[in-house]
Scaffold this active site. Structure first.
Site, PDB file in Angstrom:
ATOM      1  N   LYS A  18       0.823  -1.210   0.000  1.00 33.35           N
ATOM      2  CA  LYS A  18       0.000   0.000   0.000  1.00 33.35           C
ATOM      3  C   LYS A  18       0.864   1.269   0.000  1.00 33.35           C
ATOM      4  O   LYS A  18       2.076   1.181   0.145  1.00 33.35           O
ATOM      5  CB  LYS A  18      -0.922   0.011   1.224  1.00 33.35           C
ATOM      6  CG  LYS A  18      -1.534  -1.325   1.574  1.00 33.35           C
ATOM      7  CD  LYS A  18      -2.503  -1.849   0.537  1.00 33.35           C
ATOM      8  CE  LYS A  18      -3.037  -3.196   1.014  1.00 33.35           C
ATOM      9  NZ  LYS A  18      -3.981  -3.858   0.211  1.00 33.35           N
TER      10      LYS A  18
HETATM   11  C1  LIG Z   1      -4.554  -5.118   1.245  1.00 32.74           C
HETATM   12  C2  LIG Z   1      -5.982  -5.177   1.500  1.00 32.74           C
HETATM   13  C3  LIG Z   1      -6.515  -5.761   2.653  1.00 32.74           C
HETATM   14  C4  LIG Z   1      -5.656  -6.494   3.648  1.00 32.74           C
HETATM   15  O1  LIG Z   1      -4.787  -5.643   4.346  1.00 32.74           O
HETATM   16  P1  LIG Z   1      -3.782  -6.275   5.406  1.00 32.74           P
HETATM   17  O2  LIG Z   1      -3.254  -5.072   6.144  1.00 32.74           O
HETATM   18  O3  LIG Z   1      -2.719  -6.991   4.652  1.00 32.74           O
HETATM   19  O4  LIG Z   1      -4.559  -7.164   6.290  1.00 32.74           O
HETATM   20  C5  LIG Z   1      -7.874  -5.717   2.854  1.00 32.74           C
HETATM   21  N1  LIG Z   1      -8.697  -5.138   1.957  1.00 32.74           N
HETATM   22  C6  LIG Z   1      -8.238  -4.579   0.836  1.00 32.74           C
HETATM   23  C7  LIG Z   1      -9.186  -3.917  -0.111  1.00 32.74           C
HETATM   24  C8  LIG Z   1      -6.875  -4.583   0.555  1.00 32.74           C
HETATM   25  O5  LIG Z   1      -6.425  -4.046  -0.582  1.00 32.74           O
END
Ligand SMILES: *Cc1c(COP(=O)(O)O)cnc(C)c1O
Length: 391
Positions: free
Chosen positions: A191
């Site tokens: 992210k």
């Molecule tokens: C990356 C992502 C998650 C999971 O995030 P984590 O911090 O790895 O648990 C959940 N929802 C969406 C839409 C994502 O892109």
């Protein structure tokens, strides 16, 4: 591989790279020297700063977005036997979350342009058991939340915004997530902001924030930081079954530095995305993700849809990019196609989800990507129909 530029063989271009520097190193070193490494003052500071910058009333740091989603469903009162509407077009964590509280994910189709849920898509799959809807700002494109809340609020259905991808995106002039009763965030390295692993739950409701704060720490009535601060620690109570979903101060220290970087990250990503947009505008059959009318994307995922009129299909283009040393990725997955969600997928009709997951591709885009590297990507996208391997 006669068509490769000489420099193409030198470096591999990845699809995403976190932007970390000496400031993060120094911040972690400071926490290590302080002797307090678990959830403590840095987490509290990160929560307060995150809430202020993203215009949230309350922020509760967690170990990941997935655990924040789990907490959001618990505080929203979702229980076994309830239905939770989710998009299939999302990372699998979105569809997994309802199952953690014994609820059933119910897949709704998305808008074919933005890749996000719509009020009509949600309305089509509501049941008498629907207790919550998880909307996603897919790839950073803000969901049009207002019509979905107008549908759900009068029915007592809680709308949770999975804003994992949306730090730095805007909806109706304010940060994405700011309009939600509950929003969840991710700081995974894939992210825009990263703390290694980590997440956040934001909420407009104090009672939900307080409960989430307790639940993430074993539902303990007195936090570890509070106990540490007192010489004679008060006895703690456990009124319900909680979890260990804590973030560490080491992570929060990195998060504070990353938050300061956010405006620059978004600006650079949008600049590079605009270069892709300009190059792609003249190519038949390619469509690049763009800002929706109601907001602005942070360009977390810069995806292209490979249409029928393009000279090859998505798999063909991925292979060509890989041959040129460029790591693109298939677009957003569809959870209803996974065995883990076969039961929920049975009656789902999701034509837009199916099309987008089959025809989209995520282009390399990260803060340190140079325009020369980007031009290598564009050169592959813009290859002529014939003689695509070059002279
Ligand atoms: C990356 C992502 C998650 C999971 O995030 P984590 O911090 O790895 O648990 C959940 N929802 C969406 C839409 C994502 O892109």
């Amino acid at each position: 591989m006669t068509g490769l530029l000489p420099e193409a063989a030198l470096t591999r271009i990845s699809v995403m790279q976190p932007w970390l520097g000496e400031d993060e190193v120094a911040a972690v070193a400071e926490v290590l020297r302080s002797g307090w490494v678990a959830q403590g003052p840095k987490v509290a500071e990160f929560e307060a700063t995150f809430a202020r910058r993203l215009e949230a009333a309350h922020a509760v740091a967690t170990s990941s977005c997935t655990t924040a989603l789990h907490l959001a469903l618990v505080v929203a009162g979702v229980q076994a036997g309830d239905d939770v509407v989710v998009p299939s077009l999302s990372f699998v964590a979105t569809a997994n979350a309802p199952t953690y509280v014994g609820a059933r994910p119910v897949f709704a189709d998305v808008d074919g342009v933005t890749g996000n849920l719509t009020a009509s898509g949600v309305a089509a799959v509501l049941t008498p058991q629907t207790r919550a809807v998880i909307v996603v700002d897919q790839g950073g494109v803000p969901v049009d939340l207002a019509p979905i809340r107008a549908l759900c609020d009068p029915r007592g259905i809680v709308v949770i915004e999975d804003a994992a991808c949306a730090a730095g995106s805007l909806y109706r002039g304010h940060p994405a997530g700011a309009w939600a009763e509950l929003a969840t965030w991710s700081f995974h390295p894939r992210k825009l902001l990263t703390t290694g692993e980590g997440g956040m739950l934001t909420t407009s409701r104090l009672d939900w924030a307080e409960r989430a704060r307790r639940l993430r720490e074993h539902a303990m009535s007195v936090s570890a930081a509070e106990r540490h601060a007192s010489v004679l620690a008060p006895p703690e109570r456990y009124d319900e079954v909680g979890f260990n979903f804590r973030m560490t101060d080491l992570q929060a220290a990195v998060g504070l530095v990353q938050l300061d970087r956010l405006p620059a990250i978004v600006e650079r990503r949008r600049e590079l995305a605009a270069r892709y947009a300009e190059a792609i505008a003249g190519i038949d059959g390619l469509r690049l993700v763009a800002d929706p009318p109601h907001g602005r994307t942070n360009m977390q995922s810069c995806w292209v849809e490979v249409g029928r009129s393009y000279r090859t299909d998505r798999e063909g283009l991925l292979a060509e990019l890989a041959e040129a040393g460029i790591s693109a990725r298939r677009g957003i997955m569809a959870a209803h196609r996974q065995r883990a969600h076969a039961a929920a997928a049975r009656e789902a009709e999701l034509p837009e989800t199916d099309r987008l997951t089959d025809t989209t591709l995520i282009l390399p885009l990260f803060h340190q990507l140079t325009t020369a590297e980007q031009d290598r990507v564009i050169a592959v996208l813009a290859r002529p129909v014939r003689g695509s391997q070059g002279p």
